[in-house]
Scaffold this motif. Sequence first.
Motif, PDB file in Angstrom:
ATOM      1  N   CYS A 197       0.795  -1.341   0.131  1.00 38.25           N
ATOM      2  CA  CYS A 197       0.248   0.060   0.081  1.00 38.25           C
ATOM      3  C   CYS A 197       0.765   1.216   0.062  1.00 38.25           C
ATOM      4  O   CYS A 197       0.659   2.148  -0.805  1.00 38.25           O
ATOM      5  CB  CYS A 197      -0.993   0.005   1.172  1.00 38.25           C
ATOM      6  N   TYR A 198       1.917   1.099   0.707  1.00 36.14           N
ATOM      7  CA  TYR A 198       2.838   2.450   1.082  1.00 36.14           C
ATOM      8  C   TYR A 198       3.425   2.817  -0.264  1.00 36.14           C
ATOM      9  O   TYR A 198       3.507   3.768  -0.785  1.00 36.14           O
ATOM     10  CB  TYR A 198       3.726   2.186   2.324  1.00 36.14           C
ATOM     11  N   THR A 233       3.171   1.643  -3.371  1.00 43.48           N
ATOM     12  CA  THR A 233       2.277   1.694  -4.468  1.00 43.48           C
ATOM     13  C   THR A 233       1.674   3.205  -4.466  1.00 43.48           C
ATOM     14  O   THR A 233       1.516   3.917  -5.512  1.00 43.48           O
ATOM     15  CB  THR A 233       0.791   0.888  -4.656  1.00 43.48           C
ATOM     16  N   ALA A 234       1.288   3.821  -3.307  1.00 44.33           N
ATOM     17  CA  ALA A 234       0.768   5.273  -3.186  1.00 44.33           C
ATOM     18  C   ALA A 234       1.932   6.132  -3.624  1.00 44.33           C
ATOM     19  O   ALA A 234       1.499   7.161  -4.218  1.00 44.33           O
ATOM     20  CB  ALA A 234       0.314   5.296  -1.780  1.00 44.33           C
ATOM     21  N   GLU A 235       2.987   5.817  -3.060  1.00 46.77           N
ATOM     22  CA  GLU A 235       4.292   6.587  -3.469  1.00 46.77           C
ATOM     23  C   GLU A 235       4.282   6.639  -4.907  1.00 46.77           C
ATOM     24  O   GLU A 235       4.775   7.711  -5.545  1.00 46.77           O
ATOM     25  CB  GLU A 235       5.485   6.064  -2.845  1.00 46.77           C
ATOM     26  N   LYS A 286       2.026   9.748  -1.895  1.00 45.94           N
ATOM     27  CA  LYS A 286       2.587   9.215  -0.742  1.00 45.94           C
ATOM     28  C   LYS A 286       1.728   9.342   0.483  1.00 45.94           C
ATOM     29  O   LYS A 286       1.244  10.573   0.824  1.00 45.94           O
ATOM     30  CB  LYS A 286       3.899   9.943  -0.793  1.00 45.94           C
ATOM     31  N   TYR A 321      -3.042   5.514   1.949  1.00 47.55           N
ATOM     32  CA  TYR A 321      -3.290   4.107   1.953  1.00 47.55           C
ATOM     33  C   TYR A 321      -4.441   3.645   1.213  1.00 47.55           C
ATOM     34  O   TYR A 321      -4.465   2.390   0.939  1.00 47.55           O
ATOM     35  CB  TYR A 321      -3.198   3.666   3.526  1.00 47.55           C
ATOM     36  N   GLY A 353      -3.287   3.634  -2.229  1.00 49.31           N
ATOM     37  CA  GLY A 353      -2.292   2.477  -2.426  1.00 49.31           C
ATOM     38  C   GLY A 353      -2.989   1.154  -2.363  1.00 49.31           C
ATOM     39  O   GLY A 353      -2.672   0.200  -3.217  1.00 49.31           O
TER      40      GLY A 353
END
Length: 451
Positions: free
Chosen positions: A416-417, A419-421, A426, A429, A432
């Motif tokens: 999650c972290y 993918t979001a970034e 960033k 969640y 992500g």
Amino acid sequence: MSVISDVIAKVKQTDPNQPEFHQAVEEVMETLEPTVKKHPEYVKANIYERIVEPERGMQFRVPWVDDKGKVIVNRGFRVQFNNAIGPYKGGLRFHPSVNLGIIKFLGFEQIFKNALTTLPMGGAKGGSDFDPKGKSDGEVMRFCQAFMRELYRHIGADVDVPAGDIGVGGREIGYMYGYYKKIRNEHTGVLTGKGMSYGGSLIRPEATGYGTTYFAAEMLATRKLDFKGKTVAISGAGNVAQYAVEKVNQMGGKVISLCDSSATIIDEAGIDNKKCNYVLELKNVKRGRIAEYSDKYKATCYEGKNVWDVIREQGIKVDVALPCATQNEINGKNAAALVKNGCICVAEGANMPSTPEAIKIFQDKKILYGPGKAANAGGVATSGLEMSQNSMRYLWTREEVDNRLLLIMKSIHKACYETAEAYGKKGDYVTGANIAGFTKVADAMLAYGIV
């Protein structure tokens, strides 16, 4: 209009009386907008529209006889949403609020939650508007057997593996599994959440609560924080809430609240292990109401209110919130009050417990917010581990299962972290979790062609 908005509009037009399903589709689809440009192959294969349409759904009559000899009729459901990455997997909910829209919302969320676990499981959900509260064991057994008389046609260890949810615990799973075994004449891993005496897994009852706490701990760690000395508000009083309390205590936090459909209790001294064990017996054995807690311990009971209403009205300070009761329990006003009262982290043990307004407040205020499909995936992850043990005819130790659960929750957080970034969001969640789960399923759907 964009591809995403077209899909959302079509869902609302096709299923106009399913607000929970609309909410779930909007929440997921709006975060998938960045994938449209990055993955034109998804657009060409119309993955976005295909993924919001269940592969099949069953609605059926469930007639049973109560203790007075009266014939009662309930309605049963099973929605098999997507099996691109593995057999359909998702719980059964027995509650008066159950209808097709709620089952579809839960099944849709389950697709992405299961994909995040890294285990090969598709998404499904089922249940009935039957209410086990106030029913005798005999009545619950007769209902479960009647329910399974239809459901058995649609499930199987390599087809669809249901589990428990609200209103479906060890007792109900036992009755349903026993009847399935009788009419199919086979002992197979067709249900998870089974008792240890007939194929269950250690840690399964604890898994969702433990997993939610592990996920919250991972989020806190991104800001160099942990549970030690933190005041934690937990809603609900079932398995998820009970074992979230247990794990928070182990990590050094102090839980001050629990609730059920009738009342909320606030114990400023903290619900320690002794008190937690009392709650386990009260809810799982005596099947009593949480208000009885305040008769035994020094706690304040608020009749007819949920935890988040009480925190808002009483101005109670909390550091971490773990909503573990039901959908849409935290509204915008409650979210604003949590932020005002010092909350820094929210991890969802229930499915979609925060309204869209609440989520927006958490995100705007930079609160660590873990959506249910990621934070509460520990339950279905351990169901997947139970399926593995059933297939191998082997039982892992408590430590082995707990370690695997911890590693899975760390892996979900990392996915999650990161993918979001990667998509320029960033710390988000929600985005992500949705994109990480979606792309895994979408890639499998692409590989199969148009089916």
